[in-house]
Design an enzyme around this catalytic site. Sequence first.
Site, PDB file in Angstrom:
ATOM      1  N   HIS A   1       0.833  -1.201   0.000  1.00 30.45           N
ATOM      2  CA  HIS A   1       0.000   0.000   0.000  1.00 30.45           C
ATOM      3  C   HIS A   1       0.873   1.258   0.000  1.00 30.45           C
ATOM      4  O   HIS A   1       0.621   2.204  -0.746  1.00 30.45           O
ATOM      5  CB  HIS A   1      -0.914   0.014   1.231  1.00 30.45           C
ATOM      6  CG  HIS A   1      -2.172  -0.778   1.071  1.00 30.45           C
ATOM      7  ND1 HIS A   1      -2.165  -2.142   0.903  1.00 30.45           N
ATOM      8  CD2 HIS A   1      -3.481  -0.397   1.043  1.00 30.45           C
ATOM      9  CE1 HIS A   1      -3.419  -2.579   0.806  1.00 30.45           C
ATOM     10  NE2 HIS A   1      -4.235  -1.529   0.872  1.00 30.45           N
TER      11      HIS A   1
ATOM     12  N   HIS B   1       1.048  -3.914   9.253  1.00 26.51           N
ATOM     13  CA  HIS B   1       2.436  -3.769   8.814  1.00 26.51           C
ATOM     14  C   HIS B   1       3.319  -3.296   9.965  1.00 26.51           C
ATOM     15  O   HIS B   1       2.881  -2.532  10.832  1.00 26.51           O
ATOM     16  CB  HIS B   1       2.549  -2.750   7.674  1.00 26.51           C
ATOM     17  CG  HIS B   1       2.357  -3.330   6.313  1.00 26.51           C
ATOM     18  ND1 HIS B   1       3.210  -4.257   5.762  1.00 26.51           N
ATOM     19  CD2 HIS B   1       1.395  -3.103   5.384  1.00 26.51           C
ATOM     20  CE1 HIS B   1       2.778  -4.583   4.558  1.00 26.51           C
ATOM     21  NE2 HIS B   1       1.679  -3.899   4.305  1.00 26.51           N
TER      22      HIS B   1
END
Length: 224
Positions: A132, A181
């Site tokens: 992302h 993440h």
Amino acid sequence: MLCVLIISGGVWGFVELADTVMEGETQNLDEKLLLAFRAAADLSDPIGPGWVEEMGRDFTALGGVAVLVIISTFTLGYLLISRYYHAALFMLVSISGGWLISTLLKMGFDRPRPDLVSHGSIVYTASFPSGHSMMAAVTYLTLAALLIRMQPKRRLKAYLLLVAILITVLVGISRVYLGVHWPTDVLAGWTAGAAWASLCWVVARWLQQRGAVEQSVDDDNPVQ
């Protein structure tokens, strides 16, 4: 010159970061930063009220495949309608190339996702680098670079660049906030994405000088 520095710094930063991460030297820092986004009494609960968590999901969607495809497609249509055919092709190759690099890097490093906290978003791939974050940098910075070429006013150029950077930063922070993440995944995505976008920018300028890409507004109507 600035783009060359960003490319060099981005590549060097990514290589150094990847080496440090793979050796486990960043694990303690990653865990501390990740937990800083969680309520101390309940690690499954991100800090802040419910609407903040909802905003985090909204921000992370800006780096998702669906949103990036829609934005890229609309921009591609704009370039085609404006008869910037070579610029449209270059944009398509640049963003597709960034996606391919991101995928290969994930497969190569194959870092597991964080398991300290529950995930606030569904994940399918490996953790390093953050897809992302990288694709937000690649897409928004590349699109900003193309749109900047069509703007004669410097303040508008600066505005477009700042918007692209802000969106990229928000996407990266949201990935850590949602627990999907490690912070170093996001940092790696930013450095790799910025380096690739800058490289594409340099190549675009080189092709422009050779007449392979349409001239920018500044070249047709220079502003003093």
